[in-house]
Scaffold this active site. Structure first.
Site, PDB file in Angstrom:
ATOM      1  N   ASP A  84       0.868  -1.288  -0.200  1.00 40.06           N
ATOM      2  CA  ASP A  84      -0.029  -0.224  -0.062  1.00 40.06           C
ATOM      3  C   ASP A  84       0.832   1.311  -0.097  1.00 40.06           C
ATOM      4  OD1 ASP A  84      -2.329  -1.592   0.008  1.00 40.06           O
ATOM      5  OD2 ASP A  84      -2.785  -1.345   2.237  1.00 40.06           O
TER       6      ASP A  84
ATOM      7  N   GLU B 103       3.823   1.621  -1.209  1.00 44.41           N
ATOM      8  CA  GLU B 103       4.619   1.847  -2.480  1.00 44.41           C
ATOM      9  C   GLU B 103       3.273   2.360  -3.679  1.00 44.41           C
ATOM     10  OE1 GLU B 103       7.876  -1.508  -2.917  1.00 44.41           O
ATOM     11  OE2 GLU B 103       5.705  -2.195  -2.653  1.00 44.41           O
ATOM     12  N   TYR B 104       2.318   1.951  -3.450  1.00 46.84           N
ATOM     13  CA  TYR B 104       1.170   2.403  -4.379  1.00 46.84           C
ATOM     14  C   TYR B 104       0.817   3.996  -4.114  1.00 46.84           C
ATOM     15  CZ  TYR B 104      -3.661   2.994  -6.372  1.00 46.84           C
ATOM     16  OH  TYR B 104      -4.712   3.349  -6.826  1.00 46.84           O
ATOM     17  N   ASP B 105       1.047   4.402  -2.833  1.00 45.24           N
ATOM     18  CA  ASP B 105       0.616   5.606  -2.268  1.00 45.24           C
ATOM     19  C   ASP B 105       1.784   6.534  -2.863  1.00 45.24           C
ATOM     20  OD1 ASP B 105      -1.651   4.691  -1.019  1.00 45.24           O
ATOM     21  OD2 ASP B 105      -0.744   4.591   0.991  1.00 45.24           O
TER      22      ASP B 105
ATOM     23  N   SER C 172     -35.840  -6.369 -15.935  1.00 42.14           N
ATOM     24  CA  SER C 172     -35.835  -6.952 -14.752  1.00 42.14           C
ATOM     25  C   SER C 172     -35.867  -8.458 -14.880  1.00 42.14           C
ATOM     26  CB  SER C 172     -37.029  -6.383 -13.832  1.00 42.14           C
ATOM     27  OG  SER C 172     -38.117  -6.681 -14.579  1.00 42.14           O
ATOM     28  N   LEU C 173     -35.803  -9.287 -13.671  1.00 42.38           N
ATOM     29  CA  LEU C 173     -35.648 -10.640 -13.754  1.00 42.38           C
ATOM     30  C   LEU C 173     -36.895 -11.178 -13.230  1.00 42.38           C
ATOM     31  CD1 LEU C 173     -31.993 -11.444 -12.988  1.00 42.38           C
ATOM     32  CD2 LEU C 173     -32.983 -11.599 -15.294  1.00 42.38           C
TER      33      LEU C 173
ATOM     34  N   GLU D 279     -24.525 -17.105 -10.608  1.00 45.84           N
ATOM     35  CA  GLU D 279     -23.729 -16.161 -10.008  1.00 45.84           C
ATOM     36  C   GLU D 279     -24.651 -15.442  -8.564  1.00 45.84           C
ATOM     37  OE1 GLU D 279     -24.833 -12.040 -12.554  1.00 45.84           O
ATOM     38  OE2 GLU D 279     -23.857 -13.566 -13.603  1.00 45.84           O
TER      39      GLU D 279
ATOM     40  N   LYS E 264     -26.740 -13.074  -6.446  1.00 46.04           N
ATOM     41  CA  LYS E 264     -27.520 -11.857  -6.617  1.00 46.04           C
ATOM     42  C   LYS E 264     -27.213 -10.821  -5.769  1.00 46.04           C
ATOM     43  CE  LYS E 264     -32.400 -10.324  -7.513  1.00 46.04           C
ATOM     44  NZ  LYS E 264     -32.200  -9.300  -6.729  1.00 46.04           N
TER      45      LYS E 264
ATOM     46  N   ASP F 293     -27.075  -7.499  -3.553  1.00 42.65           N
ATOM     47  CA  ASP F 293     -28.283  -6.661  -2.818  1.00 42.65           C
ATOM     48  C   ASP F 293     -27.469  -4.992  -3.118  1.00 42.65           C
ATOM     49  OD1 ASP F 293     -30.597  -5.884  -2.262  1.00 42.65           O
ATOM     50  OD2 ASP F 293     -30.146  -6.336  -0.084  1.00 42.65           O
TER      51      ASP F 293
ATOM     52  N   ARG G 287     -30.377   1.836 -13.919  1.00 41.52           N
ATOM     53  CA  ARG G 287     -31.094   1.112 -14.331  1.00 41.52           C
ATOM     54  C   ARG G 287     -32.504   1.931 -15.012  1.00 41.52           C
ATOM     55  NH1 ARG G 287     -35.862  -1.574 -13.895  1.00 41.52           N
ATOM     56  NH2 ARG G 287     -36.308  -3.203 -15.098  1.00 41.52           N
TER      57      ARG G 287
ATOM     58  N   GLU H 265     -23.229  -4.266 -10.594  1.00 43.52           N
ATOM     59  CA  GLU H 265     -23.864  -3.819  -9.585  1.00 43.52           C
ATOM     60  C   GLU H 265     -22.770  -2.937  -8.470  1.00 43.52           C
ATOM     61  OE1 GLU H 265     -27.820  -5.004  -7.154  1.00 43.52           O
ATOM     62  OE2 GLU H 265     -27.011  -5.365  -9.330  1.00 43.52           O
TER      63      GLU H 265
ATOM     64  N   TYR I  26     -21.411  -7.832 -14.444  1.00 34.96           N
ATOM     65  CA  TYR I  26     -22.400  -9.278 -14.509  1.00 34.96           C
ATOM     66  C   TYR I  26     -22.909  -9.472 -15.766  1.00 34.96           C
ATOM     67  CZ  TYR I  26     -26.429  -6.487 -13.384  1.00 34.96           C
ATOM     68  OH  TYR I  26     -27.420  -5.427 -13.155  1.00 34.96           O
TER      69      TYR I  26
ATOM     70  N   LYS J 233     -34.422 -16.446  -5.673  1.00 37.16           N
ATOM     71  CA  LYS J 233     -34.407 -15.925  -4.533  1.00 37.16           C
ATOM     72  C   LYS J 233     -34.477 -16.661  -2.966  1.00 37.16           C
ATOM     73  CE  LYS J 233     -35.120 -11.957  -4.697  1.00 37.16           C
ATOM     74  NZ  LYS J 233     -36.238 -10.998  -4.743  1.00 37.16           N
TER      75      LYS J 233
ATOM     76  N   CYS K 152     -65.954   4.297   3.984  1.00 33.73           N
ATOM     77  CA  CYS K 152     -64.617   4.455   3.663  1.00 33.73           C
ATOM     78  C   CYS K 152     -63.792   5.323   4.628  1.00 33.73           C
ATOM     79  CB  CYS K 152     -64.522   5.135   2.144  1.00 33.73           C
ATOM     80  SG  CYS K 152     -63.104   5.458   1.843  1.00 33.73           S
TER      81      CYS K 152
ATOM     82  N   CYS L  87     -63.387   8.951   2.268  1.00 38.74           N
ATOM     83  CA  CYS L  87     -64.798   9.561   1.796  1.00 38.74           C
ATOM     84  C   CYS L  87     -66.149   9.425   2.653  1.00 38.74           C
ATOM     85  CB  CYS L  87     -65.102   9.430   0.505  1.00 38.74           C
ATOM     86  SG  CYS L  87     -65.443   7.745  -0.035  1.00 38.74           S
TER      87      CYS L  87
ATOM     88  N   CYS M 214     -64.516   0.490  -1.808  1.00 37.36           N
ATOM     89  CA  CYS M 214     -65.164   1.656  -1.616  1.00 37.36           C
ATOM     90  C   CYS M 214     -65.684   1.863  -2.962  1.00 37.36           C
ATOM     91  CB  CYS M 214     -64.358   2.820  -1.120  1.00 37.36           C
ATOM     92  SG  CYS M 214     -65.117   4.409  -1.589  1.00 37.36           S
TER      93      CYS M 214
ATOM     94  N   CYS N  77     -64.140   9.112  -4.743  1.00 42.04           N
ATOM     95  CA  CYS N  77     -63.365   9.206  -3.306  1.00 42.04           C
ATOM     96  C   CYS N  77     -62.032   9.657  -3.573  1.00 42.04           C
ATOM     97  CB  CYS N  77     -63.323   7.662  -2.863  1.00 42.04           C
ATOM     98  SG  CYS N  77     -61.911   7.553  -1.716  1.00 42.04           S
TER      99      CYS N  77
END
Length: 700
Positions: A32, A34-36, A81-82, A140, A142, A144, A163, A207, A259, A347, A441, A444, A459, A464
């Site tokens: 890290d 050396e990268y810095d 969507s899936l 793969e 999914k 979140d 999306r 994602e 993905y 799911k 209701c 109303c 109703c 309404c």
């Protein structure tokens, strides 16, 4: 190029290479510190020579000045969507549908899905069927998080978006540039000369997420500053990407996994596996837990294994995505209106918790449906604070015997509204009473009636306010009439002040009336009126969907538009005529007939048409003619239509639109700037058309 420029370019290449090793290969080759040191040298040189700062330099991930609002970007290929599967049997049913379509000579894109497997036991014949002709899948996790699209032109990141509604997303390019695991340049563009065969345009989907460890640290920092913590990693990631000040986004521990390939110009792949491997070699991080599975049995085994080790993963997941690997098979499978036929989301089981019912409220929906909602003592369910849960209807309340004061078990699955699973009777306090929905209701005061053959009470007052506001909000929504800027708060004002009483009244508004509302300046009012005017020209399918007919969703509205072509033909349709349409059952047909028998509904529709609404009929269906089953590819700049419109025209004739040229391609439609696809088409002897020739072919 002088010495300073050469050193700057060398440093940028070195840093990008180390980023690739760290984020993509997970094999850092330097420490890290050396990268810095390399990064500081680059910062210092650019500070001394600002004229040589490049927009895709690794130092430019700190953010830019705040925006007033996000713009929009249209996806070349819709981000669909899936479909969800909730158990093993539904995954096997998905595989059965896939093989059924691939073994058929023709696919009707408007047809119902194949029936699901209802038995929990697989027969020996079915097992034998699954053993033969297995499909290769890619499985793969999914994640979140938040789905995004990245667009690279000549290897450089040019824009990125959410999306959105699948067709149009928010332009969050500046925020995405701050995410360190997203390459600003693909690896083939880091060399002095572009690699042979490298694509000119690459659009990828992936994602954005925050790992559990990063989320804990982020919330600790916020608490130390006296700021409220985020509820869960998904909300934190989504909120971070929607910051108008990208310097805030740059401070969040966001990560990215690619993905899916959306669109590519100048290269093609035979399989999803090959595409992912190539994208990884170009510097895009791909989840190492992705697995190629031969057959649904192995894919299902992967699903169960991942569910078991879900808690041990460094990131949050809510299921597994299973995709067909072969590009040719994907093209044949095609897509429904909202989801591809070649993928499914398996799911995981819902997450549960116990809490107490504080109150029960009768909520009124836009169709007058009365839905009982439980107000709960707030409880954390899978990282989300839940304080409300649906009780569905009176029958469900009676069956579960849910009462105010009860301790209950609730569950949520993904983004589904939480629901009460059962009452814990041992903890029921004394003196509780069974709950009954009100007879009038709550909005109303109108009568609430429950038809004998229905579970839902409604109703009966069509005026309404709850119904009026709900119908107007639905009518103005993105997938209906798409009236930008007409949100529920503004609808509340318009209805409460008496400016509108139904959807048709929207077209009688003017700038003066709207600007008289609270917090509505003249410019905002003018923008709204312009949006309303723009919505006057729409498609028949959108208008049908916008009317809010019970049981008629977006897809079915498209089916009805294709069948009847004209609104008045649908309005005069008989029950039997409707039931003869594929996908329209007795309940749906009755809803449609009842809707158009209402004088109030007819009057509103007529007012809409009198106000100047023009309904564009659907394109003719030529799927039974000689172009059915043909494959088209589009390349170059298209001026007469968008790629999405081209795809719709091709599907209307029963054909397929794909992204890559192969021996199976029947037509290549080439606009100005056509590149490698045109070359390959010539080599294969594929018929090449101009835009004008394509339109004539479709019309003929």
């Amino acid at each position: 190029m002088n010495t300073i420029q050469k050193r700057l370019e060398k440093l940028r290449q070195q840093i990008e290479d180390h980023n690739y090793r760290y984020y993509v290969l997970n094999e850092p080759s330097i420490s890290d510190s050396e990268y810095d040191a390399l990064f500081r040298e680059l910062q210092n040189l650019e500070s001394e020579h600002p004229e040589f700062i490049a927009p895709d330099s690794p130092t430019q991930r700190v953010g830019a000045p705040p925006l007033e609002a996000f713009g929009t970007i249209i996806h070349r290929v819709p981000m669909l969507s899936l479909e969800n599967a909730m158990n093993k049997e539904e995954l096997y049913a998905f595989d059965e549908r896939v093989r059924k379509i691939l073994n058929s000579s023709k696919v009707n894109v408007m047809s119902n899905e194949a029936p699901r497997i209802t038995s929990l036991l697989l027969t020996s014949e079915l097992k034998e069927l699954y053993a033969s002709k297995e499909i290769t899948y890619v499985a793969e996790p999914k994640l979140d998080g938040l789905a995004v699209e990245l667009v690279y032109v000549d290897g450089k990141l040019t824009n990125g978006s959410t999306r959105g509604d699948g067709i149009t997303g928010e332009d969050i390019t500046r925020n995405l540039r701050t995410v360190k695991s997203i390459p600003l340049r693909l690896r083939f563009s880091l060399f002095d000369e572009k690699e042979k065969g490298s694509p000119s345009v690459v659009e990828v989907r992936g994602e954005i997420f925050i790992e559990k460890k990063g989320f804990i640290q982020l919330n600790k920092t916020r608490l130390d500053r006296g700021e409220p913590p985020f509820a869960n990693p998904r909300n934190a990631a989504a909120g971070s990407l929607r910051q108008l000040d990208s310097s805030i986004t740059a401070q969040r521990p966001l990560k990215f996994f690619c993905y899916e390939l959306g669109y590519i110009e100048g290269k093609s792949f035979d399989s999803h596996e090959e595409a992912l491997q190539t994208l990884k070699s170009w510097g895009l991080p791909v989840n190492p837990d992705i697995q190629v599975c031969q057959g649904i049995e192995k894919a299902t085994k992967y699903y169960h294994e991942l569910e078991e080790k879900r808690e041990s993963l460094p990131y949050e997941i809510d299921g597994v995505v299973i995709k067909v690997n072969s590009e040719a098979e994907r093209n044949k499978l095609g897509a429904r209106s909202r989801s591809p036929r070649w993928a499914i989301a398996g799911k995981f089981k819902a997450q549960q918790a116990t809490t107490i019912v504080v109150d029960i409220e009768a909520s009124v929906g836009r169709t007058g449906a009365i839905t009982p909602v439980a107000h709960l003592e707030p409880v954390n369910v899978g990282g989300v604070m839940v304080s409300r849960a649906t009780l569905h209807n009176q029958d469900e309340i009676d069956r579960k015997d849910i009462r105010i004061g009860d301790t209950v078990l609730i569950q949520r699955a993904g983004d589904v509204i939480p629901e009460v699973i059962k009452v814990i009777l041992d903890k029921r306090p004394n003196g509780t009473q069974p709950y009954r929905l009100p007879s009038t209701c709550p909005i109303c005061g109108g009568d609430i009636i429950r038809p004998e053959d229905e579970a839902v009470a409604r109703c009966q007052n069509i005026s309404c306010p709850a119904q009026v506001k709900g119908r107007i909000e639905h009518f103005a929504s993105k997938r209906s009439m798409d009236i930008d800027g007409l949100g529920y708060k503004l609808i509340d004002q318009l209805v409460d002040t008496g400016l509108i009483h139904n959807v048709a009244d929207l077209y009688s508004l003017d700038v003066e009336k709207v600007s008289s509302l609270e917090r509505m300046a003249e410019k905002s009012a003018s923008n709204l009126i312009n949006a309303i005017d723009s919505s006057r020209k729409t498609t028949l399918a959108r208008f049908i969907y916008g009317l809010g007919i019970r049981n008629v969703g977006e897809h079915l509205a498209t089916v009805l538009a294709s069948e009847f072509k004209q609104l008045h033909a649908l309005m005069n349709a008989e029950l039997e005529q409707l039931q003869n349409i594929d996908e329209v059952g007795p309940i749906v047909a009755e809803s449609i007939v009842k809707f158009f028998k209402s004088d109030d509904n007819i009057n509103v529709i007529q007012q809409c048409l009198d106000s100047g609404i023009e309904l564009e009929p659907p394109p003719p269906d030529y799927s039974s003619q000689k172009l059915s089953g043909t494959t088209f590819v589009f390349t170059g700049s298209l001026s007469s239509f968008s790629r999405n419109e081209a795809k719709m025209m091709v599907e209307a004739i029963g054909g397929h639109a794909t992204n890559s040229v192969s021996k199976n391609t029947d037509y290549l439609v080439a606009g100005p700037g056509a590149g490698s696809k045109l070359t390959k088409a010539k080599e294969l002897g594929t018929t090449i058309l101009t835009e004008e020739e394509f339109l004539k072919l479709i019309e003929s």
